[in-house]
Design a protein around this motif. Structure first.
Motif, mmCIF file in Angstrom:
data_model
loop_
_atom_site.group_PDB
_atom_site.id
_atom_site.type_symbol
_atom_site.label_atom_id
_atom_site.label_comp_id
_atom_site.label_asym_id
_atom_site.label_seq_id
_atom_site.Cartn_x
_atom_site.Cartn_y
_atom_site.Cartn_z
ATOM 1 N N HIS A 120 -30.509 101.944 38.473
ATOM 2 C CA HIS A 120 -29.127 102.361 38.731
ATOM 3 C C HIS A 120 -28.452 102.675 37.411
ATOM 4 O O HIS A 120 -28.549 101.917 36.445
ATOM 5 C CB HIS A 120 -28.358 101.248 39.452
ATOM 6 N N VAL A 121 -27.768 103.808 37.351
ATOM 7 C CA VAL A 121 -26.989 104.197 36.177
ATOM 8 C C VAL A 121 -25.561 104.437 36.642
ATOM 9 O O VAL A 121 -25.316 105.265 37.533
ATOM 10 C CB VAL A 121 -27.552 105.466 35.504
ATOM 11 N N GLY A 122 -24.632 103.701 36.028
ATOM 12 C CA GLY A 122 -23.243 103.827 36.434
ATOM 13 C C GLY A 122 -22.326 104.133 35.278
ATOM 14 O O GLY A 122 -22.597 103.750 34.131
ATOM 15 N N TYR A 123 -21.240 104.837 35.572
ATOM 16 C CA TYR A 123 -20.185 105.129 34.600
ATOM 17 C C TYR A 123 -18.906 104.448 35.070
ATOM 18 O O TYR A 123 -18.373 104.770 36.140
ATOM 19 C CB TYR A 123 -19.956 106.639 34.483
ATOM 20 N N ARG A 124 -18.478 103.454 34.306
ATOM 21 C CA ARG A 124 -17.306 102.660 34.665
ATOM 22 C C ARG A 124 -17.404 102.130 36.089
ATOM 23 O O ARG A 124 -16.424 102.101 36.838
ATOM 24 C CB ARG A 124 -16.031 103.461 34.457
ATOM 25 N N GLY A 125 -18.616 101.725 36.458
ATOM 26 C CA GLY A 125 -18.852 101.110 37.757
ATOM 27 C C GLY A 125 -19.195 102.058 38.884
ATOM 28 O O GLY A 125 -19.576 101.617 39.968
ATOM 29 N N GLU A 126 -19.077 103.366 38.651
ATOM 30 C CA GLU A 126 -19.376 104.351 39.687
ATOM 31 C C GLU A 126 -20.801 104.874 39.524
ATOM 32 O O GLU A 126 -21.219 105.212 38.418
ATOM 33 C CB GLU A 126 -18.387 105.520 39.611
ATOM 34 N N THR A 127 -21.540 104.960 40.615
ATOM 35 C CA THR A 127 -22.924 105.400 40.565
ATOM 36 C C THR A 127 -23.027 106.849 40.109
ATOM 37 O O THR A 127 -22.366 107.736 40.651
ATOM 38 C CB THR A 127 -23.589 105.272 41.949
ATOM 39 N N VAL A 128 -23.870 107.095 39.101
ATOM 40 C CA VAL A 128 -24.167 108.446 38.632
ATOM 41 C C VAL A 128 -25.587 108.822 39.036
ATOM 42 O O VAL A 128 -25.833 109.920 39.532
ATOM 43 C CB VAL A 128 -23.993 108.554 37.106
ATOM 44 N N PHE A 129 -26.544 107.923 38.811
ATOM 45 C CA PHE A 129 -27.931 108.116 39.230
ATOM 46 C C PHE A 129 -28.422 106.826 39.877
ATOM 47 O O PHE A 129 -27.997 105.738 39.482
ATOM 48 C CB PHE A 129 -28.849 108.431 38.035
ATOM 49 N N GLY A 130 -29.322 106.968 40.827
ATOM 50 C CA GLY A 130 -29.888 105.771 41.428
ATOM 51 C C GLY A 130 -31.172 106.050 42.179
ATOM 52 O O GLY A 130 -31.362 107.137 42.729
ATOM 53 N N SER A 131 -32.072 105.065 42.165
ATOM 54 C CA SER A 131 -33.320 105.124 42.929
ATOM 55 C C SER A 131 -33.373 103.885 43.818
ATOM 56 O O SER A 131 -33.360 102.755 43.315
ATOM 57 C CB SER A 131 -34.537 105.153 41.993
ATOM 58 N N THR A 132 -33.423 104.101 45.117
ATOM 59 C CA THR A 132 -33.350 102.999 46.071
ATOM 60 C C THR A 132 -34.666 102.834 46.827
ATOM 61 O O THR A 132 -35.511 103.728 46.855
ATOM 62 C CB THR A 132 -32.223 103.236 47.088
ATOM 63 N N PHE A 133 -34.815 101.680 47.458
ATOM 64 C CA PHE A 133 -35.952 101.425 48.334
ATOM 65 C C PHE A 133 -35.679 101.998 49.728
ATOM 66 O O PHE A 133 -34.515 102.025 50.163
ATOM 67 C CB PHE A 133 -36.189 99.925 48.496
ATOM 68 N N PRO A 134 -36.706 102.419 50.455
ATOM 69 C CA PRO A 134 -36.502 102.770 51.861
ATOM 70 C C PRO A 134 -35.960 101.567 52.623
ATOM 71 O O PRO A 134 -36.383 100.425 52.382
ATOM 72 C CB PRO A 134 -37.908 103.144 52.339
ATOM 73 N N ALA A 135 -35.052 101.814 53.546
ATOM 74 C CA ALA A 135 -34.442 100.722 54.309
ATOM 75 C C ALA A 135 -35.499 99.917 55.062
ATOM 76 O O ALA A 135 -35.395 98.689 55.165
ATOM 77 C CB ALA A 135 -33.404 101.277 55.279
ATOM 78 N N GLU A 136 -36.533 100.577 55.556
ATOM 79 C CA GLU A 136 -37.558 99.856 56.314
ATOM 80 C C GLU A 136 -38.354 98.913 55.422
ATOM 81 O O GLU A 136 -38.815 97.859 55.866
ATOM 82 C CB GLU A 136 -38.500 100.841 57.019
ATOM 83 N N THR A 137 -38.527 99.288 54.148
ATOM 84 C CA THR A 137 -39.184 98.379 53.201
ATOM 85 C C THR A 137 -38.374 97.106 53.042
ATOM 86 O O THR A 137 -38.921 95.988 53.061
ATOM 87 C CB THR A 137 -39.359 99.070 51.836
#
Length: 256
Positions: A67-84
């Protein structure tokens, strides 16, 4: 010329709630010399918000780079599949394991009474997570911590490094991030966004999850309290955090 300095948090900038005054002064000196600052940590945005704001740092690379954030707001992110994530919750319920799940704004857990979480909270400090009430409504998750032994982790990490980035930081606790992610990858996303080359970056760390980050930049700096494996990869080794290691490095190698 260094244009950005990235800092691990635990054991690098601070130890629990203690942050040396010399470190605050060194960070201010960097800013006065036009160096941008970023946190780069295995913790969540939620956990480092107060530190980031206290130090006047805009950028935070959290969740071991996921997760990369600017002043707390998401700029970039890589998440897991919800089913995982649902599968992990089912396995944790079956096995009696504790889970910590890192979202962009909150930390979640499947149970509040896990003794390993209490031990981790005592040793390194954790903010209280929110109880995840329903497996049907899984939020975006960037990192998981499973409180289990190495012989039990396969139920959560099937596929290994092809699917996940793994960092075992205690015999009873392991970080799991989406495959291909680590601090160096998250930092590179930020550098591409800002138009800064890796050779123009100083990165400070003390743990094994700093390995890739330290190796990827022009000025990889290991703290004096780091292990030998990280020190061998660093361009410089500074003094321990408790002995004004950040200030020493800034004054010796970055802003002379």
């Amino acid at each position: 010329m260094i244009k950005l300095a990235a800092f691990d948090v635990d054991g690098t900038l601070r130890e629990r709630d203690y942050l040396p005054d010399s470190t605050r002064t060194a960070l201010q000196k960097l800013k006065e010399n036009g160096v941008a600052l970023a946190l780069c940590t295995g913790r969540s945005e939620f956990e480092v918000k107060s530190l980031r704001e206290e130090l006047g740092i805009d950028w935070a690379i959290t969740c071991n780079g996921s997760h990369v954030g600017y002043r707390g707001e998401t700029v970039f992110g890589s998440t897991f599949p919800a089913e995982t994530v649902r599968g992990w919750l089912r396995e944790a319920e079956r096995s009696g394991h504790g889970l910590i799940l890192y979202g962009a704004e909150l930390m979640y857990t499947n149970r509040r009474d896990n003794p390993y979480f209490a031990q981790a909270q005592q040793e390194i400090g954790f903010m209280e997570p929110v109880l995840l009430q329903s497996m049907d409504e899984v939020p975006d998750i960037y990192q998981a911590i499973v409180f289990c032994g190495e012989h039990e982790e396969a139920a959560y990490t099937a596929g290994g490094k092809d699917l996940y980035y793994l960092h075992r930081w205690r015999p009873w606790a392991i970080d799991i991030n989406p495959g291909g992610m680590n601090k160096a990858v998250g930092l590179q996303r930020l550098l591409d966004h800002l138009g800064i080359s890796s050779e123009e970056v100083a990165a400070f760390g003390d743990g094994l999850n700093d390995y890739e980050m330290i190796e990827s930049v022009g000025y990889g700096i290991a703290m004096g309290n780091a292990g030998d494996e990280l020190k061998e990869k660093a361009r410089f080794v500074t003094k321990p955090m408790m002995e004004d290691g950040i200030a020493y490095a800034v004054n010796e190698w970055i802003v002379k």
